[in-house]
Write a protein that holds these residues in place. Structure first.
Motif, PDB file in Angstrom:
ATOM      1  N   CYS A   9    -132.186 -31.252 -93.694  1.00 57.00           N
ATOM      2  CA  CYS A   9    -133.323 -30.614 -94.369  1.00 57.00           C
ATOM      3  C   CYS A   9    -134.408 -31.642 -94.659  1.00 57.00           C
ATOM      4  O   CYS A   9    -134.133 -32.741 -95.131  1.00 57.00           O
ATOM      5  N   CYS A  58    -134.447 -31.952 -98.878  1.00 56.65           N
ATOM      6  CA  CYS A  58    -133.313 -32.466 -99.660  1.00 56.65           C
ATOM      7  C   CYS A  58    -132.304 -33.243 -98.829  1.00 56.65           C
ATOM      8  O   CYS A  58    -131.381 -33.838 -99.373  1.00 56.65           O
ATOM      9  N   CYS A 103    -132.346 -23.752 -95.578  1.00 60.24           N
ATOM     10  CA  CYS A 103    -131.463 -24.706 -96.255  1.00 60.24           C
ATOM     11  C   CYS A 103    -130.959 -24.054 -97.550  1.00 60.24           C
ATOM     12  O   CYS A 103    -131.748 -23.854 -98.476  1.00 60.24           O
ATOM     13  N   CYS A 119    -131.734 -26.249-101.039  1.00 61.41           N
ATOM     14  CA  CYS A 119    -133.041 -26.321-101.722  1.00 61.41           C
ATOM     15  C   CYS A 119    -133.936 -25.132-101.382  1.00 61.41           C
ATOM     16  O   CYS A 119    -135.061 -25.071-101.843  1.00 61.41           O
TER      17      CYS A 119
HETATM   18 ZN   LIG Z   1    -132.868 -28.630 -98.378  1.00 61.92          ZN
END
Ligand SMILES: [Zn+2]
Length: 426
Positions: free
Chosen positions: A11, A14, A54, A57
């Motif tokens: 990601c 994050c 994701c 996050c």
């Molecule tokens: Zn993420």
């Protein structure tokens, strides 16, 4: 022309490696790779285009990365060609002159400042400085007296710029935060350049609008990230900035203005309201995105079927707007020479070339008045009001009709002044 491709598997915000598939648009040519000769089609490159979610996050992002150096260093979008953008610059300048009390000594910076179209509106009031990686476009800005650094912005560039120019009381980033692969480092750079009382003004297409209006053509290789307020909040915190305020604007089919301040600033009630709304609508999960993917797949057949039905009885259709989203839409829905005779676009850099993938010839809008197509399929539907105004004669003199693609293909009802047409039904 883009040549490098990397699949990334973590990601962008994050770093999590657990990413869930949302939608694939198949293999797609880079949206700016217009063909100079029709025969170039034989060597044309296409790359996978897909988005993932994701769960850690909530960030929505593309799976493959074309090297930005290949894409942006010779970019062919000039802001000043759009009167909507020029007006927007004037609005911003008036707003911040008042809100920040900008004066001659203050600095306003812009990231991906294009040809300086927005900064021009500020230069009567204060100092301006642009950062624009497309060297040919940065040159145009410098020639017009808007000092512009021809580089990619990141935390290293930010240090250099702050040392030379001083801190910025306002940093504007319009439609660039979605285009930056290493976005955390980019926002860190903003945090560094921003004055202690400064405002970071971000404009970015809003994920929730894209989902609600099935704007799948917002997805393209250069557009790495699709932001909700939740994801922006997370991103800003990750980079040492605070998401301070948020509002929606109509530009580009539904965009957010997200405003940042130095870390520690309390958010406005707007931020809290958006975060709560997104949570209530399920945006902490993949569910709304899965519904979006289903509706997109349905449009892939519905759009060409609709155009084919209009062509019955010998009617002709041309396209308008060879913008990025037009390239994606035409390619995903197979809108090619069997359906459209040509695509008109105001950009002289695109005229005389062929649209990537579908190989439709791009011509000047003047050609519409020679060829007199019965319908104009508006690929650049986010600028529809502006296009309709510019082409008023098409409706009034030629009795032409506009067709819009999303969220459902439809013929636009003609203005009440002219007689209603039996074909204007949906
Ligand atoms: Zn993420």
């Amino acid at each position: 022309m883009a040549s490098t491709l990397n699949k990334f598997d973590s990601c962008r915000i994050c770093g999590s490696t657990e990413l869930h598939d949302v939608l694939s648009l198949g293999d797609m040519p880079p949206v700016n790779s217009f063909l100079r000769h029709e025969s170039d089609a034989t060597v044309e490159k296409k790359f996978p285009l897909a988005i993932v979610f994701c769960p850690r996050c909530t960030h929505v992002q593309t799976t493959h990365l074309l090297d930005p150096k290949d894409i942006f260093e010779d970019y062919i979008y000039f802001s000043s060609m759009s009167s909507t953008v020029v007006r927007h610059g004037q609005t911003l300048a008036a707003r911040y002159a008042k809100e920040l009390g900008l004066g001659a000594g203050d600095l306003v910076g812009e990231l991906a400042s294009n040809d300086g179209c927005i900064l021009k509106a500020f230069r009567e009031t204060c100092r301006v400085y642009g950062v624009e990686p497309a060297k040919n476009i940065a040159q145009v800005a410098n020639d017009e007296g808007i000092p512009t650094l021809p580089e990619f912005f990141n935390s290293t560039t930010a240090r250099k710029v702050r040392d030379a120019q001083g801190p910025a009381r306002l940093i504007i980033a319009r439609n660039v935060v979605a285009h930056v692969p290493e976005v955390v480092d980019f926002i860190r750079g903003v945090a560094h350049w921003l004055a202690d009382d400064g405002i970071f003004h971000v404009e970015v297409p809003y994920l929730v609008e894209m989902v609600d209006k099935v704007e799948f053509d917002t997805i393209y290789h250069e557009h790495f990230s699709y932001y909700s307020v939740t994801a922006l909040d997370r991103l800003f915190r990750e980079a040492g900035l605070a998401l301070w305020d948020v509002e929606e604007i109509g530009l580009h089919g539904g965009s957010l203005i997200a405003r940042g301040k130095k870390a520690g600033t309390e958010p406005t009630a707007n931020v809290t309201r958006y975060l709560e709304k997104e949570r209530a609508e399920g945006y902490l999960t993949i569910a709304p995105l899965q519904r979006f993917a289903e509706r997109t797949r349905a449009l892939q057949t519905r759009i060409p079927e609709f155009l084919l039905s209009l062509k019955k009885g010998g009617k002709t259709i041309a396209g308008y707007g060879a913008a990025a989203k037009g390239v994606v839409l035409a390619n995903y829905c197979n809108v090619d020479k069997d359906l459209l005779t040509f695509v008109a676009d105001r950009s002289p850099y695109k005229q005389g070339k062929w649209m990537p993938g579908v190989h439709l010839p791009v011509v000047s809008p003047d050609h519409i008045f020679e060829a007199k197509p019965d319908y104009l399929f508006v690929l650049a539907w986010n600028f529809f009001d502006e296009i309709r105004e510019q082409l008023a004669r098409y409706e009034t003199e030629l009795a032409g009709k506009f067709v819009l693609p999303v969220p459902d293909p439809r013929v636009v009802a003609t203005a009440p002044a002219t007689a209603a047409s039996p074909e204007t039904k949906k």
